[in-house]
Design a protein around this motif. Sequence first.
Motif, PDB file in Angstrom:
ATOM      1  N   UNK A 101     -50.968  28.429 -22.715  1.00  0.00           N
ATOM      2  CA  UNK A 101     -51.125  28.068 -24.112  1.00  0.00           C
ATOM      3  C   UNK A 101     -50.677  29.126 -25.096  1.00  0.00           C
ATOM      4  N   UNK A 102     -51.119  28.955 -26.325  1.00  0.00           N
ATOM      5  CA  UNK A 102     -50.726  29.798 -27.437  1.00  0.00           C
ATOM      6  C   UNK A 102     -50.621  28.960 -28.694  1.00  0.00           C
ATOM      7  N   UNK A 103     -49.716  29.340 -29.560  1.00  0.00           N
ATOM      8  CA  UNK A 103     -49.583  28.698 -30.868  1.00  0.00           C
ATOM      9  C   UNK A 103     -48.189  28.089 -30.997  1.00  0.00           C
ATOM     10  N   UNK A 104     -48.082  27.126 -31.886  1.00  0.00           N
ATOM     11  CA  UNK A 104     -46.794  26.570 -32.270  1.00  0.00           C
ATOM     12  C   UNK A 104     -46.030  26.047 -31.044  1.00  0.00           C
ATOM     13  N   UNK A 105     -44.861  26.620 -30.743  1.00  0.00           N
ATOM     14  CA  UNK A 105     -44.061  26.123 -29.628  1.00  0.00           C
ATOM     15  C   UNK A 105     -44.607  26.547 -28.272  1.00  0.00           C
ATOM     16  N   UNK A 106     -45.669  27.347 -28.261  1.00  0.00           N
ATOM     17  CA  UNK A 106     -46.220  27.820 -27.002  1.00  0.00           C
ATOM     18  C   UNK A 106     -47.510  27.169 -26.577  1.00  0.00           C
ATOM     19  N   UNK A 107     -48.002  26.180 -27.333  1.00  0.00           N
ATOM     20  CA  UNK A 107     -49.364  25.703 -27.088  1.00  0.00           C
ATOM     21  C   UNK A 107     -49.507  24.798 -25.867  1.00  0.00           C
ATOM     22  N   UNK A 108     -48.386  24.280 -25.330  1.00  0.00           N
ATOM     23  CA  UNK A 108     -48.424  23.477 -24.105  1.00  0.00           C
ATOM     24  C   UNK A 108     -47.762  24.188 -22.915  1.00  0.00           C
ATOM     25  N   UNK A 135     -41.420  30.650 -17.667  1.00  0.00           N
ATOM     26  CA  UNK A 135     -42.177  29.703 -18.486  1.00  0.00           C
ATOM     27  C   UNK A 135     -41.968  28.267 -18.015  1.00  0.00           C
ATOM     28  N   UNK A 136     -43.075  27.517 -18.043  1.00  0.00           N
ATOM     29  CA  UNK A 136     -43.056  26.091 -17.708  1.00  0.00           C
ATOM     30  C   UNK A 136     -43.387  25.326 -18.985  1.00  0.00           C
ATOM     31  N   UNK A 137     -42.377  24.829 -19.648  1.00  0.00           N
ATOM     32  CA  UNK A 137     -42.592  24.082 -20.883  1.00  0.00           C
ATOM     33  C   UNK A 137     -43.261  22.749 -20.549  1.00  0.00           C
ATOM     34  N   UNK A 138     -44.306  22.398 -21.280  1.00  0.00           N
ATOM     35  CA  UNK A 138     -45.022  21.157 -21.018  1.00  0.00           C
ATOM     36  C   UNK A 138     -45.896  21.225 -19.780  1.00  0.00           C
ATOM     37  N   UNK A 139     -46.249  22.432 -19.340  1.00  0.00           N
ATOM     38  CA  UNK A 139     -47.091  22.580 -18.154  1.00  0.00           C
ATOM     39  C   UNK A 139     -48.535  22.186 -18.368  1.00  0.00           C
ATOM     40  N   UNK A 140     -48.945  22.031 -19.628  1.00  0.00           N
ATOM     41  CA  UNK A 140     -50.318  21.659 -19.959  1.00  0.00           C
ATOM     42  C   UNK A 140     -50.368  20.251 -20.542  1.00  0.00           C
ATOM     43  N   UNK A 141     -51.459  19.565 -20.259  1.00  0.00           N
ATOM     44  CA  UNK A 141     -51.623  18.203 -20.778  1.00  0.00           C
ATOM     45  C   UNK A 141     -51.996  18.201 -22.252  1.00  0.00           C
ATOM     46  N   UNK A 142     -52.707  19.245 -22.687  1.00  0.00           N
ATOM     47  CA  UNK A 142     -53.177  19.331 -24.070  1.00  0.00           C
ATOM     48  C   UNK A 142     -52.827  20.697 -24.662  1.00  0.00           C
ATOM     49  N   UNK A 143     -52.853  20.742 -25.969  1.00  0.00           N
ATOM     50  CA  UNK A 143     -52.650  22.003 -26.678  1.00  0.00           C
ATOM     51  C   UNK A 143     -53.796  22.963 -26.348  1.00  0.00           C
TER      52      UNK A 143
END
Length: 554
Positions: free
Chosen positions: A132-139, A156-164
């Motif tokens: 996670x993180x902020x802005x473009x990094x939250x997922x 980095x795995x973009x979209x690796x998280x289901x939620x922000x």
Amino acid sequence: MSPATATSSTFLRRLILFLLPLINLSVFARAASTGTWKTLLTNIGISAMHMQLLHNDRVVIFDRTDIGKSNISLPDGKCRHDERDKALKIDCTAHSVEYNVAKNVVRPLMVLTDVLCSSGAVSPDGKLMQTGGFNDGDHVVRIYKTCDDNSCDWQEIDGGLAKRRWYATNHILPDGREIIIGGRQQFNYEFFPKTSQGEGAIHFPFLKETNDPGIENNLYPFVFLNHDGNLFIFANNRAILFDYKASRVVRNYPEIPGGDPRSYPSTGSAVVLPILDGYAAGIEVLVCGGAPRGSFVKAKEGEFVDALDNCGRIEVNAKNPQWKMEQMPFRRTMGDMILLPNGDVLIINGASKGTAGWELGRDPVLNPVIYKPNNPTGSRFQVQTVSSTPRMYHSTAILLRDGRVLVGGSNPHYLYRFAEVNYPTDLSLQSFSPPYLSPEYADLRPIIIAPPPPYYLKTGYSEILNLQFTITPQKLNTKSLTVALYAPPFNTHAFSMNQRLLVMNPLGVMQIGKLKHEMQVKTPGSRIYAPSGFYILYVVHEGIPSEGMWIQLM
């Protein structure tokens, strides 16, 4: 557990807790050592908002990407190109570094998306899994696999998280996965790695119930793995025991006396106290500091309220669990709580007025405090040597293998500001050496000599380890010998995620030379007591720890 077994376990724990201070009193009666400070590096290029120690004695440190240029360039002419960045679309500076403890140097690392106010944990195979993180990094999920040749960097795995996930908490589970709990306006949790495609988040009403509208006060919840496999989760001013597999609240705990919030942005801190080997009655949690209810709103209006000056302590599996309150020597918000190898708790960093948030803290607390959990109530806090460096919002602290505490960070401003402000952005690293590292205790300090290196020893559960160590002749008190296993945490925003200290008694000790001794110790028998992964093993004698050695529990 039968009532008889529970009674026996409780008696054993109380007996050990009674005896331990008697062992330590003889040591600390020698002198009133209160620790020492040392500046390691005056400028590492970034402010240390997040830190994690890895098993080759490298520390991964990172800040955020949306602040413009940092003070350290990326190597080999690299630049980060990000149209979504709020400050620079092309940025040739680093916002993460790796600190080499032995060489006292840093090298720049490259994060591609914003890691502001994120979370993380180390997987059983030693990779830092940051989420996670902020802005473009939250997922985004970011993976760092450490190396010795300086060739490794973030993946980095973009979209690796289901939620922000922004201001969430991570914890390693017995099966090796991470649970990721909460975050700003996220009343749910999820797991990583995923077990199936499309695996989503699970609703978690407790986070909605503990959310103060417009303030929150339940971010970065304090999460600890209990001996029954459930999670003790504290948010705002109360806690539950939670079965994450069934998504079911097992137990509700009383509100902490006074009702004031302890979670971010208030922000208190918490640790699970040292876990005694074979003790099956449950963990004990200590929550310290924070800010009175309403402090965040008042601070935004320019009124900085005194922080809280107490701690609450609770036995998670007690028949009738109640908070036992103790008063600290100083008021403190944004303080970090670090478990030390001898079982003490170091409380360090923070402010005495206001809360977490940009420009919302005042009056730094420059004296660390050591809390000795086994001392009688009323004599547990010991004030330590004052620091000359304020460590306010976005400060960090972690324990190193040699027993020192690495301290860095402090940036209470939206951007880096080095002048014309109350508390300038700090890019330095310091070490704090607790009293047990004082030269006057050298004759009591064990030195582990076997097993010999490599970097770490691989071992299994319920296995016998043969440890050889040296100590000054005629100084060994075998009754005061213990072995501590420490799980190095991910530290940010006044909380150390996954921090855990297990205390084991030796099965036997024998002298095998003039200075040399050998002892046997049995490793933990359960992944619930000690999830698989890397730990630092210390031999502790009369409250004085050896330098640690890495082991991988598999």
